[in-house]
Design a protein around this motif. Sequence first.
Motif, PDB file in Angstrom:
ATOM      1  N   ASP A  54      23.681  -9.539  -8.144  1.00 24.14           N
ATOM      2  CA  ASP A  54      23.328 -11.055  -8.172  1.00 24.14           C
ATOM      3  C   ASP A  54      23.474 -11.166  -9.817  1.00 24.14           C
ATOM      4  O   ASP A  54      23.572 -10.221 -10.363  1.00 24.14           O
ATOM      5  CB  ASP A  54      22.172 -11.454  -7.488  1.00 24.14           C
ATOM      6  CG  ASP A  54      21.012 -10.593  -7.990  1.00 24.14           C
ATOM      7  OD1 ASP A  54      20.982  -9.680  -8.791  1.00 24.14           O
ATOM      8  OD2 ASP A  54      19.950 -10.443  -7.038  1.00 24.14           O
ATOM      9  N   ASN A  55      23.042 -12.582 -10.160  1.00 26.36           N
ATOM     10  CA  ASN A  55      22.941 -12.681 -11.605  1.00 26.36           C
ATOM     11  C   ASN A  55      21.863 -12.043 -12.074  1.00 26.36           C
ATOM     12  O   ASN A  55      21.962 -11.486 -13.449  1.00 26.36           O
ATOM     13  CB  ASN A  55      22.565 -14.091 -11.644  1.00 26.36           C
ATOM     14  CG  ASN A  55      23.974 -15.041 -11.520  1.00 26.36           C
ATOM     15  OD1 ASN A  55      24.755 -14.627 -11.019  1.00 26.36           O
ATOM     16  ND2 ASN A  55      23.227 -16.512 -11.020  1.00 26.36           N
ATOM     17  N   PRO A 108      31.533 -15.890 -14.124  1.00 27.05           N
ATOM     18  CA  PRO A 108      31.753 -15.237 -12.543  1.00 27.05           C
ATOM     19  C   PRO A 108      33.111 -15.335 -12.234  1.00 27.05           C
ATOM     20  O   PRO A 108      33.806 -16.361 -12.259  1.00 27.05           O
ATOM     21  CB  PRO A 108      30.864 -16.316 -12.118  1.00 27.05           C
ATOM     22  CG  PRO A 108      31.005 -17.538 -12.804  1.00 27.05           C
ATOM     23  CD  PRO A 108      30.968 -17.245 -14.247  1.00 27.05           C
ATOM     24  N   PHE A 152      23.311 -21.444 -10.200  1.00 27.45           N
ATOM     25  CA  PHE A 152      24.147 -21.680 -11.270  1.00 27.45           C
ATOM     26  C   PHE A 152      23.830 -22.931 -12.098  1.00 27.45           C
ATOM     27  O   PHE A 152      23.613 -23.958 -11.159  1.00 27.45           O
ATOM     28  CB  PHE A 152      25.576 -21.726 -10.786  1.00 27.45           C
ATOM     29  CG  PHE A 152      25.966 -20.260 -10.419  1.00 27.45           C
ATOM     30  CD1 PHE A 152      26.911 -19.393 -11.508  1.00 27.45           C
ATOM     31  CD2 PHE A 152      25.605 -19.733  -9.194  1.00 27.45           C
ATOM     32  CE1 PHE A 152      27.222 -18.318 -11.231  1.00 27.45           C
ATOM     33  CE2 PHE A 152      26.196 -18.375  -8.859  1.00 27.45           C
ATOM     34  CZ  PHE A 152      26.882 -17.604  -9.922  1.00 27.45           C
ATOM     35  N   ASN A 203      29.321 -15.770  -6.043  1.00 20.87           N
ATOM     36  CA  ASN A 203      30.400 -16.620  -6.843  1.00 20.87           C
ATOM     37  C   ASN A 203      31.187 -17.317  -5.868  1.00 20.87           C
ATOM     38  O   ASN A 203      31.912 -18.232  -6.412  1.00 20.87           O
ATOM     39  CB  ASN A 203      31.108 -15.688  -7.596  1.00 20.87           C
ATOM     40  CG  ASN A 203      29.995 -15.018  -8.951  1.00 20.87           C
ATOM     41  OD1 ASN A 203      28.937 -15.399  -9.006  1.00 20.87           O
ATOM     42  ND2 ASN A 203      30.527 -13.864  -9.449  1.00 20.87           N
ATOM     43  N   PRO A 232      25.887 -18.731 -15.041  1.00 21.44           N
ATOM     44  CA  PRO A 232      24.883 -17.965 -14.118  1.00 21.44           C
ATOM     45  C   PRO A 232      23.554 -17.860 -14.818  1.00 21.44           C
ATOM     46  O   PRO A 232      23.108 -17.679 -16.045  1.00 21.44           O
ATOM     47  CB  PRO A 232      25.562 -16.645 -13.889  1.00 21.44           C
ATOM     48  CG  PRO A 232      26.154 -16.258 -15.331  1.00 21.44           C
ATOM     49  CD  PRO A 232      26.692 -17.695 -15.864  1.00 21.44           C
TER      50      PRO A 232
END
Lengths: 96, 96, 96, 96, 96, 96, 96, 96, 96, 96
Positions: free
Chosen positions: F60-61, F83, G3, G61, G83
């Motif tokens: 994930d981020n 992304p 995001f 994403n 992100p």
Amino acid sequence: MLFHVEMTVKLPPDMPADQAAEIKSREKAYAQELQRQGKWRHLWRVAGSYSNISIFDVEDNAELQDLVSNLPLFPWMAISVKPLCRHPSTIREDDT
Amino acid sequence: MLFHVEMTVKLPPDMPADQAAEIKSREKAYAQELQRQGKWRHLWRVAGSYSNISIFDVEDNAELQDLVSNLPLFPWMAISVKPLCRHPSTIREDDT
Amino acid sequence: MLFHVEMTVKLPPDMPADQAAEIKSREKAYAQELQRQGKWRHLWRVAGSYSNISIFDVEDNAELQDLVSNLPLFPWMAISVKPLCRHPSTIREDDT
Amino acid sequence: MLFHVEMTVKLPPDMPADQAAEIKSREKAYAQELQRQGKWRHLWRVAGSYSNISIFDVEDNAELQDLVSNLPLFPWMAISVKPLCRHPSTIREDDT
Amino acid sequence: MLFHVEMTVKLPPDMPADQAAEIKSREKAYAQELQRQGKWRHLWRVAGSYSNISIFDVEDNAELQDLVSNLPLFPWMAISVKPLCRHPSTIREDDT
Amino acid sequence: MLFHVEMTVKLPPDMPADQAAEIKSREKAYAQELQRQGKWRHLWRVAGSYSNISIFDVEDNAELQDLVSNLPLFPWMAISVKPLCRHPSTIREDDT
Amino acid sequence: MLFHVEMTVKLPPDMPADQAAEIKSREKAYAQELQRQGKWRHLWRVAGSYSNISIFDVEDNAELQDLVSNLPLFPWMAISVKPLCRHPSTIREDDT
Amino acid sequence: MLFHVEMTVKLPPDMPADQAAEIKSREKAYAQELQRQGKWRHLWRVAGSYSNISIFDVEDNAELQDLVSNLPLFPWMAISVKPLCRHPSTIREDDT
Amino acid sequence: MLFHVEMTVKLPPDMPADQAAEIKSREKAYAQELQRQGKWRHLWRVAGSYSNISIFDVEDNAELQDLVSNLPLFPWMAISVKPLCRHPSTIREDDT
Amino acid sequence: MLFHVEMTVKLPPDMPADQAAEIKSREKAYAQELQRQGKWRHLWRVAGSYSNISIFDVEDNAELQDLVSNLPLFPWMAISVKPLCRHPSTIREDDT
């Protein structure tokens, strides 16, 4: 042959005052000598800035490079160059 | 009082030829009249472009606005303006 | 005297095919004629684009303006110009 | 295979003169050696700047990276690269 | 030899739906054929955009130009290209 | 989940050579460890630059932030992140 | 996973009023449905503009791409994506 | 009244570690105090960067200036500000 | 509360003259009404352009959005907004 | 004659505190003296920044250059200038 040259001086604020003065003094002498020779045709300050707008009159690109790269302030300047030519609507005889 | 004005013309390529010619003809007449009056001091073509570099000599900002906004090509031009003043290193008497 | 010219073509995708073909045909003939005259020294495609990098060899700024502004694709191109001169490290005799 | 490389040198003005001279001397020798090998095809100064426009002729991307990253001035340069190929309108046999 | 290509599609919103569908259909077939040939190594969508990031594997710059300029969406895309080579820290054998 | 990361290294040219070597050595070890773990999927040098293009595969981020901010060269790099997701025209099964 | 999405709408001023109203109506319904689902966490207008700042909360994403590319105004918007992850100084439990 | 603030930290890599730690510690305490007061509504890290996205809730522009200019990291940050207001499509009661 | 707003008008040159006149007439009436209400404090033309610099005095961000988005020329303008507050060196009592 | 001047201060964070205080003190005295003379008409802080928006009222470009270049903070500021004139929609008598 004319070139439009815009120069912006970026001297570091902490340069010793006498060093800055010495460079500027050489710059002034150099600029005035080129003006007397007719190679630096116009020289204006852009108001509210440490920039100038200049018109050079040179034999060719090589002479432009020679004159500009020998400016005492050259290492501290951002410089942009535009080649100029006669505009079809001008009424002047000599394009100056 | 001098101003540096850079104008870039962006006529749509599909404008009818006679319309383009008519606008350019008015632009030329207007530019030459202002040159004769001494208000449009210099006018150069930037080589390899459809741009010019001009020096205007006007009473004040309002006159600059008046002269520039009445250019026949005004709606099709990108224009940038810089106020000029005497440079401390110039040797000319009249800042022209 | 050499100039570096970068040209990017921006033809509208909906231009009729025969009109586009006719303009490109004239552009090609013009480019080849200038190459034969020695005025358009180098002509490269930038890979992955509709741009070229060109080196012109002209008498002066005015001739550059004349050659470039007469390109058949001129109204549809973004063009940037840089004046060139001999580099102090070059080993070629003729700067070509 | 040709690449268009533009390099702008940004040496700090307060670098000791002999250090700058030493780096430039190595740069010159390196540039001339690559020109003799035919890998650095063209090298021009952009007039009025401390930039050059170069054309490299290399085997592949890896050789380009090898040649450019070993430039003695590499740590002080801003560099942009464009891959080149034959233009459909060129009349030269060898794309040089 | 690898190239990094970023493509951003800018179809006019008022293009007739069937025309857009037809172009996109040809684009998809073309992209899949090049992937099957191994020339279009990677193809990713940039999330939240109408852009892709692609890795091409070609013989030389000329083949890159050939493949990219024949994309059915080419006239409606902004494209940027970067040449790639092996990174000294990679652990992969084949740079893919 | 994939991310496209472009990193440009800007080490000051006057950093002591052993300090630079030590940082680069840690960077290399770190990059190779992440490649072995499958988190740093691709790593390419951009030819003619001190930049790389990388593809990260993370949970994930937050993991992306963790991996990138711990790069030994992180304080000296300009980094941009995009992304990625599956492209509708890809033929690969695993989006790698 | 969060995001940050900034969207700027650029509808052509001459779009027929009912067509614009119909698109905006669908956009509003879509935005409100995603807010009710918890996927479009925040939605603010940037004062003095036709832009918004949004926070999306998605699985990955791919879901971001799915949600954004299905916006009825998508063909008329400039969109940038960043992100997000938990900031080490936040005091909130849930990063919302 | 809400403002969107994006902050990018640019600490010089050679700042002594304890000085950097002391500044960051004060920054964290300050950020957490403002969050507890409800003035710093949201605080997110942009993944892969040393930037954050923040939402401030203040009385007026003057309070925003007061809060932001007193950030311990203020002298080392690039900051951009956007005023926010309720979006016509939001479903939240309190615009948070 | 003051905001600095810069507006640049981009009317298409081929808009019918009466349509343009009607929009400008409504714009003028709207601008003068807001000035009479004290909400549009200052309004200056940028000389040599079709831009203005304005200072708005509003209750909050929402009122700014309301006033600006209802400008008759809003769909044809590029607008940038900056929140203002009292400067510590000002000598005016009322920040106007 | 009015000019719009935007100034952004960039003092190095490691400037000794007393040196910074001394420069700012001189700047404040200078700014207040020019305000009392009526030459510095307006002075606002841009909220969330170390920038100001100023309106100068001067005789001509030369006076603008004189006033601005003598600012004690001039060597540490980025400055942009726009000439202003009366807007056709203003209702004020004196363009202030």
